[in-house]
Design a protein around this motif. Structure first.
Motif, PDB file in Angstrom:
ATOM      1  N   TYR A  75       0.821  -1.210   0.000  1.00  0.00           N
ATOM      2  CA  TYR A  75       0.000   0.000   0.000  1.00  0.00           C
ATOM      3  C   TYR A  75       0.860   1.267   0.000  1.00  0.00           C
ATOM      4  N   TYR A  76       1.894   1.255   0.814  1.00  0.00           N
ATOM      5  CA  TYR A  76       2.697   2.468   0.973  1.00  0.00           C
ATOM      6  C   TYR A  76       3.646   2.736  -0.189  1.00  0.00           C
ATOM      7  N   LYS A  77       3.770   1.780  -1.100  1.00  0.00           N
ATOM      8  CA  LYS A  77       4.568   2.039  -2.296  1.00  0.00           C
ATOM      9  C   LYS A  77       3.760   1.823  -3.568  1.00  0.00           C
ATOM     10  N   LEU A  78       2.436   1.795  -3.411  1.00  0.00           N
ATOM     11  CA  LEU A  78       1.575   1.559  -4.566  1.00  0.00           C
ATOM     12  C   LEU A  78       1.698   2.676  -5.599  1.00  0.00           C
ATOM     13  N   HIS A  79       2.012   3.865  -5.143  1.00  0.00           N
ATOM     14  CA  HIS A  79       2.148   4.977  -6.083  1.00  0.00           C
ATOM     15  C   HIS A  79       3.349   4.812  -7.002  1.00  0.00           C
ATOM     16  N   THR A  80       4.254   3.872  -6.663  1.00  0.00           N
ATOM     17  CA  THR A  80       5.410   3.625  -7.534  1.00  0.00           C
ATOM     18  C   THR A  80       5.094   2.589  -8.603  1.00  0.00           C
ATOM     19  N   PHE A  81       3.950   1.913  -8.466  1.00  0.00           N
ATOM     20  CA  PHE A  81       3.590   0.884  -9.434  1.00  0.00           C
ATOM     21  C   PHE A  81       3.060   1.536 -10.706  1.00  0.00           C
ATOM     22  N   ALA A  82       3.464   1.005 -11.837  1.00  0.00           N
ATOM     23  CA  ALA A  82       2.992   1.536 -13.114  1.00  0.00           C
ATOM     24  C   ALA A  82       2.958   0.433 -14.151  1.00  0.00           C
ATOM     25  N   GLU A  83       1.999   0.522 -15.061  1.00  0.00           N
ATOM     26  CA  GLU A  83       1.970  -0.418 -16.181  1.00  0.00           C
ATOM     27  C   GLU A  83       3.221  -0.212 -17.034  1.00  0.00           C
ATOM     28  N   PRO A  84       3.664  -1.204 -17.818  1.00  0.00           N
ATOM     29  CA  PRO A  84       2.992  -2.461 -18.151  1.00  0.00           C
ATOM     30  C   PRO A  84       3.240  -3.592 -17.154  1.00  0.00           C
ATOM     31  N   TYR A  85       3.834  -3.307 -16.005  1.00  0.00           N
ATOM     32  CA  TYR A  85       4.058  -4.352 -15.027  1.00  0.00           C
ATOM     33  C   TYR A  85       2.729  -4.876 -14.504  1.00  0.00           C
ATOM     34  N   ASP A  86       2.713  -6.169 -14.154  1.00  0.00           N
ATOM     35  CA  ASP A  86       1.487  -6.798 -13.682  1.00  0.00           C
ATOM     36  C   ASP A  86       1.356  -6.663 -12.170  1.00  0.00           C
ATOM     37  N   LEU A  87       0.220  -6.183 -11.724  1.00  0.00           N
ATOM     38  CA  LEU A  87       0.010  -5.935 -10.303  1.00  0.00           C
ATOM     39  C   LEU A  87       0.053  -7.230  -9.499  1.00  0.00           C
ATOM     40  N   GLY A  88      -0.578  -8.284 -10.021  1.00  0.00           N
ATOM     41  CA  GLY A  88      -0.594  -9.547  -9.288  1.00  0.00           C
ATOM     42  C   GLY A  88       0.797 -10.105  -9.056  1.00  0.00           C
ATOM     43  N   ALA A  89       1.657 -10.042 -10.068  1.00  0.00           N
ATOM     44  CA  ALA A  89       3.020 -10.539  -9.920  1.00  0.00           C
ATOM     45  C   ALA A  89       3.813  -9.667  -8.953  1.00  0.00           C
ATOM     46  N   TRP A  90       3.582  -8.363  -9.022  1.00  0.00           N
ATOM     47  CA  TRP A  90       4.253  -7.425  -8.115  1.00  0.00           C
ATOM     48  C   TRP A  90       3.879  -7.716  -6.665  1.00  0.00           C
ATOM     49  N   LEU A  91       2.596  -7.913  -6.414  1.00  0.00           N
ATOM     50  CA  LEU A  91       2.138  -8.228  -5.064  1.00  0.00           C
ATOM     51  C   LEU A  91       2.647  -9.592  -4.609  1.00  0.00           C
ATOM     52  N   THR A  92       2.681 -10.545  -5.527  1.00  0.00           N
ATOM     53  CA  THR A  92       3.159 -11.883  -5.172  1.00  0.00           C
ATOM     54  C   THR A  92       4.601 -11.850  -4.715  1.00  0.00           C
ATOM     55  N   ARG A  93       5.415 -11.070  -5.414  1.00  0.00           N
ATOM     56  CA  ARG A  93       6.824 -10.975  -5.029  1.00  0.00           C
ATOM     57  C   ARG A  93       6.954 -10.395  -3.622  1.00  0.00           C
ATOM     58  N   ILE A  94       6.159  -9.400  -3.293  1.00  0.00           N
ATOM     59  CA  ILE A  94       6.192  -8.818  -1.955  1.00  0.00           C
ATOM     60  C   ILE A  94       5.760  -9.851  -0.918  1.00  0.00           C
ATOM     61  N   ALA A  95       4.709 -10.623  -1.217  1.00  0.00           N
ATOM     62  CA  ALA A  95       4.239 -11.656  -0.287  1.00  0.00           C
ATOM     63  C   ALA A  95       5.290 -12.740  -0.084  1.00  0.00           C
ATOM     64  N   VAL A  96       5.976 -13.125  -1.151  1.00  0.00           N
ATOM     65  CA  VAL A  96       7.046 -14.115  -1.043  1.00  0.00           C
ATOM     66  C   VAL A  96       8.169 -13.600  -0.140  1.00  0.00           C
ATOM     67  N   ASN A  97       8.532 -12.346  -0.314  1.00  0.00           N
ATOM     68  CA  ASN A  97       9.569 -11.763   0.537  1.00  0.00           C
ATOM     69  C   ASN A  97       9.145 -11.749   2.001  1.00  0.00           C
ATOM     70  N   GLU A  98       7.892 -11.392   2.247  1.00  0.00           N
ATOM     71  CA  GLU A  98       7.387 -11.391   3.629  1.00  0.00           C
ATOM     72  C   GLU A  98       7.419 -12.798   4.212  1.00  0.00           C
ATOM     73  N   ALA A  99       7.038 -13.780   3.418  1.00  0.00           N
ATOM     74  CA  ALA A  99       7.031 -15.164   3.896  1.00  0.00           C
ATOM     75  C   ALA A  99       8.444 -15.635   4.221  1.00  0.00           C
ATOM     76  N   TYR A 100       9.401 -15.300   3.373  1.00  0.00           N
ATOM     77  CA  TYR A 100      10.781 -15.709   3.645  1.00  0.00           C
ATOM     78  C   TYR A 100      11.333 -15.018   4.886  1.00  0.00           C
ATOM     79  N   MET A 101      10.944 -13.776   5.118  1.00  0.00           N
ATOM     80  CA  MET A 101      11.400 -13.109   6.342  1.00  0.00           C
ATOM     81  C   MET A 101      10.860 -13.808   7.578  1.00  0.00           C
ATOM     82  N   LYS A 102       9.596 -14.261   7.509  1.00  0.00           N
ATOM     83  CA  LYS A 102       9.031 -14.999   8.639  1.00  0.00           C
ATOM     84  C   LYS A 102       9.742 -16.347   8.801  1.00  0.00           C
TER      85      LYS A 102
END
Length: 239
Positions: A75-102
């Protein structure tokens, strides 16, 4: 929470309805302060993020926490997101990073490339899962059996299998999300399928079993928690 953006290119998510509001429009609304639009984004990608996080953590509650943290971080870096990048893949990468940190908090020496490269023999899989399931087992029983089999895969194999088979991400996308090279993704996916096939895949179709579903009360809970947390902040994410 990880603050590193790694946008990835991908086709529209299969879970999104054909007539749904485009991701780019929802992102624009969120950046103007519309939390309801962020709720729509969360509902659109909850299942994918949950599956990705759970494939790493192998624990429902920890996976939910990772997804929630990922949404707050995004949410706090959503303003940096821009097409043509895919939002779902972008969010997935963040979730993967969070999971690995845990995961690192559980096992401090865990590497992103940890693969659990031990061999699982067919007899070991049969010993763990017990007798063959009935050919007439109900869908719920089949789903539970498949989830249990996936949970018993070695760590690195499990994450690759979930992203490739359940979320149907291609080799390049899976490699980028898990920070692996493509050859490793191909090898682990092939070996994971062989391990599962030895016990279950001869009788169950991955395509017809909605393993690790993320809907109903669980989906509502994540949306409500993240919305409540963000409501306490002031202004849109780019404020």
């Amino acid at each position: 929470m990880n603050r590193t953006d790694v946008p990835l290119s991908r086709a529209p998510d299969a879970a999104a309805a054909p007539a749904a509001v485009p991701d780019a429009e929802l992102v624009a609304r969120v950046c103007r302060g519309d939390l309801n639009a962020y709720g729509t984004i969360m509902r659109r990608y909850n299942r994918r993020l949950y599956r990705a996080a759970r494939s790493i953590l192998a624990h429902d509650g920890d996976a939910e926490d990772a997804v929630q943290d990922a949404y707050v971080a995004a949410y706090y870096k959503l303003h940096t997101f821009a097409e043509p990048y895919d939002l779902g893949a972008w969010l997935t990468r963040i979730a993967v990073n969070e999971a690995y940190m845990k995961l690192r908090k559980r096992r401090p020496h865990t590497s992103l490339d940890e693969g659990g490269e031990r061999e699982f023999e067919r007899d070991e899989l049969h010993a763990r899962h017990g007798a063959d399931p009935s050919g007439h087992a109900e869908a719920e029983q089949a789903r539970r059996l498949l989830e249990a089999a996936i949970d018993r895969l070695p760590d690195g194999f499990r994450a690759v299998f979930v992203l490739r088979a359940l979320e149907q991400m291609d080799v390049a996308e899976t490699a980028a999300c898990l920070q692996l090279n493509e050859a490793t993704v191909k090898t682990r996916y092939h070996r994971a399928r062989n391990l599962l096939r030895a016990d279950l895949l001869a009788r169950l179709s991955v395509d017809s079993v909605d393993a690790f579903a993320f809907d109903g009360s669980r989906c509502d809970r994540i949306v409500q928690r993240v919305t409540a947390q963000l409501t306490t902040t002031h202004g849109p994410p780019n404020a």
